[in-house]
Design a protein around this motif. Structure first.
Motif, PDB file in Angstrom:
ATOM      1  N   LEU A 144      -7.068 -55.617 -59.164  1.00 38.70           N
ATOM      2  CA  LEU A 144      -8.258 -54.878 -58.652  1.00 38.70           C
ATOM      3  C   LEU A 144      -9.594 -55.809 -59.014  1.00 38.70           C
ATOM      4  N   LEU A 145     -10.457 -56.108 -58.021  1.00 39.88           N
ATOM      5  CA  LEU A 145     -11.449 -56.877 -58.620  1.00 39.88           C
ATOM      6  C   LEU A 145     -12.915 -56.391 -58.234  1.00 39.88           C
ATOM      7  N   PRO A 146     -13.864 -56.747 -58.994  1.00 45.40           N
ATOM      8  CA  PRO A 146     -15.247 -55.865 -58.750  1.00 45.40           C
ATOM      9  C   PRO A 146     -15.460 -56.054 -57.293  1.00 45.40           C
ATOM     10  N   GLY A 147     -16.027 -54.978 -56.661  1.00 39.19           N
ATOM     11  CA  GLY A 147     -16.320 -54.749 -55.089  1.00 39.19           C
ATOM     12  C   GLY A 147     -15.087 -54.474 -54.322  1.00 39.19           C
ATOM     13  N   GLY A 148     -13.958 -54.693 -54.746  1.00 34.35           N
ATOM     14  CA  GLY A 148     -12.611 -54.298 -54.188  1.00 34.35           C
ATOM     15  C   GLY A 148     -12.343 -52.825 -54.192  1.00 34.35           C
ATOM     16  N   ARG A 149     -11.507 -52.399 -53.035  1.00 33.11           N
ATOM     17  CA  ARG A 149     -11.096 -51.070 -53.156  1.00 33.11           C
ATOM     18  C   ARG A 149      -9.801 -51.054 -53.215  1.00 33.11           C
ATOM     19  N   MET A 150      -9.019 -49.903 -53.954  1.00 38.77           N
ATOM     20  CA  MET A 150      -7.880 -49.691 -54.102  1.00 38.77           C
ATOM     21  C   MET A 150      -7.313 -48.185 -54.056  1.00 38.77           C
ATOM     22  N   PRO A 151      -6.498 -48.172 -53.148  1.00 37.26           N
ATOM     23  CA  PRO A 151      -5.936 -46.626 -52.782  1.00 37.26           C
ATOM     24  C   PRO A 151      -4.888 -46.473 -54.057  1.00 37.26           C
ATOM     25  N   LEU A 152      -4.743 -45.281 -54.478  1.00 40.52           N
ATOM     26  CA  LEU A 152      -3.741 -44.985 -55.671  1.00 40.52           C
ATOM     27  C   LEU A 152      -2.991 -43.603 -55.304  1.00 40.52           C
ATOM     28  N   ASN A 153      -2.010 -43.411 -55.366  1.00 43.64           N
ATOM     29  CA  ASN A 153      -0.929 -42.180 -55.458  1.00 43.64           C
ATOM     30  C   ASN A 153      -0.674 -41.796 -56.761  1.00 43.64           C
ATOM     31  N   MET A 154      -1.395 -40.863 -57.492  1.00 44.00           N
ATOM     32  CA  MET A 154      -1.258 -40.544 -58.596  1.00 44.00           C
ATOM     33  C   MET A 154      -0.250 -39.016 -58.608  1.00 44.00           C
ATOM     34  N   PHE A 155       0.887 -39.023 -59.296  1.00 45.00           N
ATOM     35  CA  PHE A 155       1.793 -37.706 -59.119  1.00 45.00           C
ATOM     36  C   PHE A 155       2.473 -37.401 -60.624  1.00 45.00           C
ATOM     37  N   GLU A 156       2.626 -38.568 -61.488  1.00 40.86           N
ATOM     38  CA  GLU A 156       3.146 -38.031 -62.838  1.00 40.86           C
ATOM     39  C   GLU A 156       2.152 -37.288 -63.511  1.00 40.86           C
ATOM     40  N   PRO A 157       2.618 -36.334 -64.191  1.00 45.62           N
ATOM     41  CA  PRO A 157       1.890 -35.366 -65.177  1.00 45.62           C
ATOM     42  C   PRO A 157       0.737 -36.008 -66.144  1.00 45.62           C
ATOM     43  N   ARG A 158       1.150 -37.182 -66.594  1.00 40.57           N
ATOM     44  CA  ARG A 158       0.061 -37.933 -67.411  1.00 40.57           C
ATOM     45  C   ARG A 158      -1.194 -38.567 -66.616  1.00 40.57           C
ATOM     46  N   TYR A 159      -0.769 -38.947 -65.479  1.00 39.81           N
ATOM     47  CA  TYR A 159      -1.758 -39.499 -64.754  1.00 39.81           C
ATOM     48  C   TYR A 159      -2.556 -38.556 -63.820  1.00 39.81           C
ATOM     49  N   LEU A 160      -2.015 -37.325 -63.533  1.00 36.60           N
ATOM     50  CA  LEU A 160      -2.645 -36.444 -63.091  1.00 36.60           C
ATOM     51  C   LEU A 160      -3.715 -35.833 -64.068  1.00 36.60           C
ATOM     52  N   SER A 191     -10.482 -54.343 -76.479  1.00 30.84           N
ATOM     53  CA  SER A 191     -10.612 -54.636 -78.050  1.00 30.84           C
ATOM     54  C   SER A 191      -9.405 -54.108 -78.776  1.00 30.84           C
ATOM     55  N   SER A 192      -9.071 -52.984 -78.563  1.00 23.72           N
ATOM     56  CA  SER A 192      -7.898 -52.366 -79.263  1.00 23.72           C
ATOM     57  C   SER A 192      -7.290 -51.106 -78.301  1.00 23.72           C
ATOM     58  N   GLU A 193      -6.140 -50.809 -78.565  1.00 25.00           N
ATOM     59  CA  GLU A 193      -5.576 -49.836 -78.089  1.00 25.00           C
ATOM     60  C   GLU A 193      -5.523 -48.320 -79.024  1.00 25.00           C
ATOM     61  N   LEU A 194      -5.899 -47.201 -78.482  1.00 24.31           N
ATOM     62  CA  LEU A 194      -6.256 -46.154 -78.857  1.00 24.31           C
ATOM     63  C   LEU A 194      -4.788 -45.270 -78.927  1.00 24.31           C
ATOM     64  N   GLN A 195      -4.768 -44.160 -79.368  1.00 27.46           N
ATOM     65  CA  GLN A 195      -3.745 -42.945 -79.407  1.00 27.46           C
ATOM     66  C   GLN A 195      -3.724 -42.376 -77.884  1.00 27.46           C
ATOM     67  N   LEU A 196      -2.474 -42.112 -77.464  1.00 24.69           N
ATOM     68  CA  LEU A 196      -2.323 -41.364 -76.219  1.00 24.69           C
ATOM     69  C   LEU A 196      -3.166 -40.187 -75.936  1.00 24.69           C
ATOM     70  N   GLN A 197      -3.786 -39.869 -74.817  1.00 22.60           N
ATOM     71  CA  GLN A 197      -4.390 -38.762 -74.732  1.00 22.60           C
ATOM     72  C   GLN A 197      -3.961 -37.990 -73.474  1.00 22.60           C
ATOM     73  N   ASN A 198      -3.307 -36.753 -73.709  1.00 23.11           N
ATOM     74  CA  ASN A 198      -2.611 -36.107 -72.624  1.00 23.11           C
ATOM     75  C   ASN A 198      -1.487 -37.039 -71.738  1.00 23.11           C
ATOM     76  N   GLY A 199      -0.954 -37.855 -72.664  1.00 24.66           N
ATOM     77  CA  GLY A 199       0.170 -38.637 -72.411  1.00 24.66           C
ATOM     78  C   GLY A 199      -0.230 -39.888 -71.615  1.00 24.66           C
ATOM     79  N   TYR A 200      -1.372 -40.281 -71.582  1.00 22.94           N
ATOM     80  CA  TYR A 200      -1.789 -41.469 -70.868  1.00 22.94           C
ATOM     81  C   TYR A 200      -2.572 -42.544 -71.718  1.00 22.94           C
ATOM     82  N   ARG A 201      -2.788 -43.741 -71.739  1.00 19.25           N
ATOM     83  CA  ARG A 201      -3.029 -44.765 -72.643  1.00 19.25           C
ATOM     84  C   ARG A 201      -4.458 -45.009 -72.490  1.00 19.25           C
ATOM     85  N   ARG A 202      -5.120 -45.034 -73.439  1.00 18.57           N
ATOM     86  CA  ARG A 202      -6.666 -45.534 -73.519  1.00 18.57           C
ATOM     87  C   ARG A 202      -6.730 -46.652 -74.565  1.00 18.57           C
ATOM     88  N   VAL A 203      -7.997 -47.343 -74.138  1.00 17.21           N
ATOM     89  CA  VAL A 203      -8.303 -48.728 -75.087  1.00 17.21           C
ATOM     90  C   VAL A 203      -9.949 -48.447 -75.355  1.00 17.21           C
TER      91      VAL A 203
END
Length: 229
Positions: free
Chosen positions: A35-51, A114-126
């Motif tokens: 994904l680049l600045p100004g670009g558009r990306m369709p996403l299909n989210m179905f896993e519980p963590r990504y919902l 900079s660093s990775e944080l603990q999971l939140q509702n199953g998904y990754r955060r930084v």
């Protein structure tokens, strides 16, 4: 301090300012995806963590999701290491369909992890640092070089033919230069390392030059492969 323009040809009333950018960001790790600045990306989210991630981000003013490549493809139950640089995309459209979200992200600004944080509702955060990429928030059509359409189309036709792919040439012919360069960089089947190099290009002219080089390299490599058979 960079002297950013408040108004550019690629900004609108909903474009964020540097102070709007959060220090923490949920990430959607992908391999060989750009994904680049100004670009558009369709996403299909179905896993519980990504919902859960989408619901959480829709509740924020920025509605940002970080798209970052993993160093290698993910395996079930194993968190693949992340590349250092990704791009934040803003949810500009979404629909609910068959227990999934169909999203459209628009690239906003690159970031350094900079660093990775603990999971939140199953998904990754930084935690993220935007400081080296704030120019992305103020892109202008004039930042992109004028491209030779005939030359680019010639190279692209050969490249796609060698890859066994097709293209909507009518759409390509009517797409403005900045959007065309961004879309081709995102959609052409370059390697994960090549896509990361495109992401980390320091400015639109460098991105454009790199795109031409990768098309030529792909054609050359394919020619060599055919000559060995």
């Amino acid at each position: 301090m960079i002297d950013h323009k408040e108004k550019t040809s690629l900004r609108n009333a909903f474009s964020p300012q540097p102070d709007d950018m959060p220090t923490e960001l949920p990430v959607f790790p992908q391999h060989n995806v750009l994904l680049l600045p100004g670009g558009r990306m369709p996403l299909n989210m179905f896993e519980p963590r990504y919902l859960a991630m989408v619901r959480d981000q829709l509740a924020t003013p920025q509605r940002l999701i970080g798209i970052v490549q993993s160093v290698k493809p993910s395996r079930k139950g194993v968190q693949a290491p992340l590349r250092d640089t990704g791009c934040a995309g803003k949810i500009i459209n979404f629909t609910e369909h068959d227990d999934r979200y169909l999203l459209l992200l628009e690239g906003v600004c690159r970031f350094t992890i900079s660093s990775e944080l603990q999971l939140q509702n199953g998904y990754r955060r930084v935690t993220v640092d935007w400081s080296g990429h704030l120019q992305d928030l103020y892109l202008d059509r004039n930042d992109y070089p004028k491209i030779d359409r005939n030359l680019l189309e010639k190279k692209l036709r050969i490249y796609l033919e060698r890859m066994g792919l097709s293209a909507n040439w009518e759409a390509i012919g009517t797409t403005e230069d900045p959007a065309l360069i961004t879309s081709l960089a995102m959609l052409c089947p370059f390697s994960a390392d090549e896509k990361q190099a495109l992401l980390e290009a320091d400015c639109p002219p460098t991105l454009t030059k790199m795109l031409y080089s990768l098309l030529e390299f792909g054609i050359h490599e394919n020619n060599q492969s055919e000559s060995r058979h």
